[in-house]
Scaffold this motif. Structure first.
Motif, PDB file in Angstrom:
ATOM      1  N   ASN B  13       0.777  -1.242   0.000  1.00 30.19           N
ATOM      2  CA  ASN B  13       0.000   0.000   0.000  1.00 30.19           C
ATOM      3  C   ASN B  13       0.809   1.293   0.000  1.00 30.19           C
ATOM      4  O   ASN B  13       0.239   2.365  -0.223  1.00 30.19           O
ATOM      5  CB  ASN B  13      -0.929   0.022   1.219  1.00 30.19           C
ATOM      6  N   ALA B  14       2.098   1.220   0.306  1.00 24.75           N
ATOM      7  CA  ALA B  14       2.828   2.489   0.496  1.00 24.75           C
ATOM      8  C   ALA B  14       4.266   2.406  -0.002  1.00 24.75           C
ATOM      9  O   ALA B  14       5.150   3.049   0.558  1.00 24.75           O
ATOM     10  CB  ALA B  14       2.787   2.867   1.972  1.00 24.75           C
ATOM     11  N   LEU B  15       4.475   1.654  -1.071  1.00 28.14           N
ATOM     12  CA  LEU B  15       5.848   1.507  -1.565  1.00 28.14           C
ATOM     13  C   LEU B  15       6.407   2.836  -2.062  1.00 28.14           C
ATOM     14  O   LEU B  15       7.604   3.104  -1.915  1.00 28.14           O
ATOM     15  CB  LEU B  15       5.890   0.426  -2.666  1.00 28.14           C
ATOM     16  N   ASP B  16       5.512   3.683  -2.610  1.00 30.13           N
ATOM     17  CA  ASP B  16       5.962   5.007  -3.072  1.00 30.13           C
ATOM     18  C   ASP B  16       6.631   5.802  -1.945  1.00 30.13           C
ATOM     19  O   ASP B  16       7.658   6.438  -2.153  1.00 30.13           O
ATOM     20  CB  ASP B  16       4.772   5.825  -3.591  1.00 30.13           C
ATOM     21  N   ASN B  17       6.013   5.766  -0.746  1.00 25.01           N
ATOM     22  CA  ASN B  17       6.605   6.424   0.437  1.00 25.01           C
ATOM     23  C   ASN B  17       8.011   5.929   0.705  1.00 25.01           C
ATOM     24  O   ASN B  17       8.895   6.700   1.042  1.00 25.01           O
ATOM     25  CB  ASN B  17       5.848   6.030   1.715  1.00 25.01           C
ATOM     26  N   ILE B  18       8.164   4.615   0.636  1.00 30.06           N
ATOM     27  CA  ILE B  18       9.444   4.008   1.002  1.00 30.06           C
ATOM     28  C   ILE B  18      10.508   4.397  -0.015  1.00 30.06           C
ATOM     29  O   ILE B  18      11.621   4.761   0.351  1.00 30.06           O
ATOM     30  CB  ILE B  18       9.312   2.471   1.099  1.00 30.06           C
ATOM     31  N   ILE B  19      10.144   4.328  -1.303  1.00 25.58           N
ATOM     32  CA  ILE B  19      11.096   4.698  -2.351  1.00 25.58           C
ATOM     33  C   ILE B  19      11.516   6.159  -2.138  1.00 25.58           C
ATOM     34  O   ILE B  19      12.704   6.475  -2.141  1.00 25.58           O
ATOM     35  CB  ILE B  19      10.463   4.514  -3.759  1.00 25.58           C
ATOM     36  N   GLU B  20      10.535   7.025  -1.913  1.00 28.60           N
ATOM     37  CA  GLU B  20      10.828   8.442  -1.669  1.00 28.60           C
ATOM     38  C   GLU B  20      11.713   8.587  -0.427  1.00 28.60           C
ATOM     39  O   GLU B  20      12.670   9.357  -0.421  1.00 28.60           O
ATOM     40  CB  GLU B  20       9.502   9.204  -1.492  1.00 28.60           C
ATOM     41  N   ILE B  22      13.826   6.456   0.819  1.00 31.71           N
ATOM     42  CA  ILE B  22      15.201   6.008   0.548  1.00 31.71           C
ATOM     43  C   ILE B  22      15.935   7.061  -0.279  1.00 31.71           C
ATOM     44  O   ILE B  22      17.100   7.358  -0.032  1.00 31.71           O
ATOM     45  CB  ILE B  22      15.207   4.643  -0.181  1.00 31.71           C
ATOM     46  N   LEU B  23      15.235   7.654  -1.244  1.00 35.54           N
ATOM     47  CA  LEU B  23      15.865   8.680  -2.081  1.00 35.54           C
ATOM     48  C   LEU B  23      16.273   9.892  -1.239  1.00 35.54           C
ATOM     49  O   LEU B  23      17.276  10.541  -1.508  1.00 35.54           O
ATOM     50  CB  LEU B  23      14.935   9.100  -3.223  1.00 35.54           C
ATOM     51  N   ASN B  24      15.492  10.167  -0.168  1.00 29.71           N
ATOM     52  CA  ASN B  24      15.802  11.311   0.698  1.00 29.71           C
ATOM     53  C   ASN B  24      16.861  11.003   1.739  1.00 29.71           C
ATOM     54  O   ASN B  24      17.301  11.895   2.464  1.00 29.71           O
ATOM     55  CB  ASN B  24      14.539  11.765   1.443  1.00 29.71           C
ATOM     56  N   TYR B  25      17.244   9.735   1.859  1.00 35.75           N
ATOM     57  CA  TYR B  25      18.221   9.352   2.891  1.00 35.75           C
ATOM     58  C   TYR B  25      19.613   9.310   2.280  1.00 35.75           C
ATOM     59  O   TYR B  25      19.817   8.703   1.233  1.00 35.75           O
ATOM     60  CB  TYR B  25      17.849   7.980   3.473  1.00 35.75           C
ATOM     61  N   ASN B  26      20.548   9.973   2.911  1.00 37.65           N
ATOM     62  CA  ASN B  26      21.923   9.942   2.412  1.00 37.65           C
ATOM     63  C   ASN B  26      22.728   8.936   3.202  1.00 37.65           C
ATOM     64  O   ASN B  26      22.957   9.140   4.389  1.00 37.65           O
ATOM     65  CB  ASN B  26      22.578  11.319   2.551  1.00 37.65           C
ATOM     66  N   GLY B  27      23.157   7.888   2.549  1.00 35.16           N
ATOM     67  CA  GLY B  27      23.980   6.916   3.259  1.00 35.16           C
ATOM     68  C   GLY B  27      23.667   5.511   2.805  1.00 35.16           C
ATOM     69  O   GLY B  27      22.740   5.287   2.021  1.00 35.16           O
ATOM     70  N   LYS B  28      24.442   4.584   3.291  1.00 32.90           N
ATOM     71  CA  LYS B  28      24.262   3.174   2.934  1.00 32.90           C
ATOM     72  C   LYS B  28      23.064   2.599   3.693  1.00 32.90           C
ATOM     73  O   LYS B  28      22.841   2.946   4.863  1.00 32.90           O
ATOM     74  CB  LYS B  28      25.515   2.381   3.320  1.00 32.90           C
ATOM     75  N   LEU B  29      22.355   1.733   3.029  1.00 34.07           N
ATOM     76  CA  LEU B  29      21.120   1.216   3.630  1.00 34.07           C
ATOM     77  C   LEU B  29      20.876  -0.212   3.120  1.00 34.07           C
ATOM     78  O   LEU B  29      21.086  -0.498   1.935  1.00 34.07           O
ATOM     79  CB  LEU B  29      20.011   2.172   3.206  1.00 34.07           C
ATOM     80  N   ILE B  30      20.465  -1.081   4.014  1.00 34.79           N
ATOM     81  CA  ILE B  30      20.010  -2.418   3.611  1.00 34.79           C
ATOM     82  C   ILE B  30      18.512  -2.456   3.834  1.00 34.79           C
ATOM     83  O   ILE B  30      18.042  -2.187   4.947  1.00 34.79           O
ATOM     84  CB  ILE B  30      20.702  -3.534   4.427  1.00 34.79           C
ATOM     85  N   LEU B  31      17.754  -2.728   2.780  1.00 31.50           N
ATOM     86  CA  LEU B  31      16.293  -2.782   2.880  1.00 31.50           C
ATOM     87  C   LEU B  31      15.841  -4.240   2.836  1.00 31.50           C
ATOM     88  O   LEU B  31      16.101  -4.937   1.859  1.00 31.50           O
ATOM     89  CB  LEU B  31      15.661  -2.026   1.705  1.00 31.50           C
ATOM     90  N   VAL B  32      15.180  -4.690   3.906  1.00 32.21           N
ATOM     91  CA  VAL B  32      14.583  -6.032   3.913  1.00 32.21           C
ATOM     92  C   VAL B  32      13.085  -5.850   3.705  1.00 32.21           C
ATOM     93  O   VAL B  32      12.452  -5.098   4.450  1.00 32.21           O
ATOM     94  CB  VAL B  32      14.848  -6.757   5.256  1.00 32.21           C
ATOM     95  N   ASN B 248       7.943  10.384   3.781  1.00 28.58           N
ATOM     96  CA  ASN B 248       9.341  10.433   4.209  1.00 28.58           C
ATOM     97  C   ASN B 248       9.625   9.578   5.456  1.00 28.58           C
ATOM     98  O   ASN B 248      10.212  10.052   6.441  1.00 28.58           O
ATOM     99  CB  ASN B 248       9.711  11.905   4.463  1.00 28.58           C
ATOM    100  N   PRO B 249       9.209   8.324   5.434  1.00 29.47           N
ATOM    101  CA  PRO B 249       9.187   7.504   6.661  1.00 29.47           C
ATOM    102  C   PRO B 249      10.553   7.252   7.294  1.00 29.47           C
ATOM    103  O   PRO B 249      10.643   7.126   8.518  1.00 29.47           O
ATOM    104  CB  PRO B 249       8.554   6.190   6.186  1.00 29.47           C
ATOM    105  N   ILE B 250      11.611   7.200   6.496  1.00 25.74           N
ATOM    106  CA  ILE B 250      12.909   6.852   7.080  1.00 25.74           C
ATOM    107  C   ILE B 250      13.469   8.004   7.897  1.00 25.74           C
ATOM    108  O   ILE B 250      13.806   7.858   9.076  1.00 25.74           O
ATOM    109  CB  ILE B 250      13.879   6.371   5.980  1.00 25.74           C
TER     110      ILE B 250
END
Lengths: 262, 262
Positions: B13-20, B22-32, B248-250
């Motif tokens: 239901n909210a993958l767009d939020n997550i993609i956004e 991640i794009l707004n987060y600066n740094g290395k990230l592992i997404l499960v 901008n959840p992250i």
């Protein structure tokens, strides 16, 4: 580094051979797999009818709608993960990717394609989700090859313009990857013993002979032979067209079975 | 390095939020990522009925037959490749993997499981293709993290004993990966705002408080809170339980929204 392409029929009927062949091969290897027959099975299980189109040159290929693209990505990924599972279980360090991962293989969607309709007339239709490879990120693939011995590649590329994965031809994927990494050898393993002339396997061809011959043989093999000649000209050491159905197919092909183009 | 887990409902239901995010987060990230709801949809499309079992602790989980394992691997891979496609298209270098790739996450099949049957009685049944994670190859994952900014991980692990991929719980995958790479932060984003007490989000918990609280809350959250406390003790900096449904959840979670366990 060698690049090995296995066709859909080999995936369906002789994957054990290929796994055994890889286990018997010492060295780094990129395996590009097909899987068209299994994609068709899963498409049907999901209540859709796979459709195929024929080009004016007589080449038959899958027509990929948006819904079937999802089935294509799912099925190819399942095949990919099953191959990786079997290899890592036997101690071969392996990683499976698509061209989407690391933007490793970029393609452009064929917006319009020309087909022969049911009455044999040429017709232009919307191209669906099939792509033509435009570039390979060879430095990314080489970096991965430092981490593992075997990279397993699904024939899926990235359409960065439309932000979708695309169905790409497995042979084209193998040729483009082999050219990008300047592979010493590219093996094309399918359900034929090599390039045939009067029922006999031709053992050696130069790239010039291959080009010449390509006008005299059937449409599927024709394209393989032409692409083989072109890859030699782009820096691939040699291309071998051989059988994936025999025991120990990789070492057999490397030791002279099949048709070698160099 | 931060590790972010997104639940199945967020994926749906909210993958767009997550993609956004991640794009707004600066740094290395592992997404499960999870994806259970979509797995159920595809399972049904393929003519099977998804089944669920309930543990004596009241936790409901998918029961995975051999046939459904294939559907699970296919669907999770499709979700994985769709996420990677969207990220790389926006210029974030990304790679999608399963625990099978590079033998990165090893699990053991649960041969027998105890369930509550329809009459609420405990019963032991064959466990199907669900696994419990036993180890993570942190050096392989760290090597990949040098090549790309985002690693997208499907909740699939390797059963090296039986040579099959296994369905593993997404939260467990995220906890185990976070522990292995000693993540500074683990974010668990689902469809709740955090750990609730009398309808209010608790903003801060120590690991001791979290353990204590875990006996007083519902079965799903209970397990998250217990695993959070355990990860803190194993070297993860902090765990934040928050919402994936907000914009901008992250960055929101990192700046104090949700429940922080440290």
């Amino acid at each position: 580094m060698i690049v090995v392409k296995i066709g859909g029929r080999v995936v369906k009927n002789a994957l054990d051979n290929i796994i055994e062949g890889i286990l018997n091969y010492n060295g780094k290897l990129i395996l590009v797999h097909g899987g068209g027959d299994i994609v068709s099975e899963v498409t049907k299980k999901m209540g859709m009818e796979p459709t195929f189109v024929t080009s004016p040159e007589g080449i038959r290929s899958r027509y990929t709608t948006r819904e079937e693209l999802d089935v294509y990505v799912m099925t190819m990924s399942l095949i990919n993960k099953n191959i990786v599972t079997r290899l890592v279980t036997k101690g071969k360090s392996s990683l499976g990717i698509t061209g989407v991962d690391g933007s490793s293989v970029i393609a452009t969607r064929k917006k319009k394609i020309m087909i022969l309709d049911e009455r044999g007339k040429k017709r232009i239709i919307e191209g669906g989700y099939t792509g033509k490879i435009s570039s390979v990120n060879s430095s990314f693939i080489s970096s991965l090859a430092k981490l593992v011995d075997i990279i397993v590649v699904s024939p899926i590329a990235l359409d960065a313009e439309e932000s979708v994965p695309l169905n790409v031809d497995g042979d084209q994927m193998a040729f483009n990857v082999a050219k990008a990494v300047k592979a010493e050898t590219l093996l094309l393993l399918s359900d034929v013993d090599g390039v045939l002339m009067n029922g006999q396997v031709i053992h050696k061809l130069t790239s010039a002979e291959a080009k010449d011959l390509s006008t005299k043989i059937g449409p599927g093999m024709n394209r393989k032979v032409l692409m083989a000649a072109e890859s030699i000209e782009s820096g691939v050491g040699k291309v071998i067209i051989g059988s994936g159905l025999i025991p120990n197919p990789i070492n057999e092909a490397l030791s002279g079975r099949g048709t070698e183009i160099s």
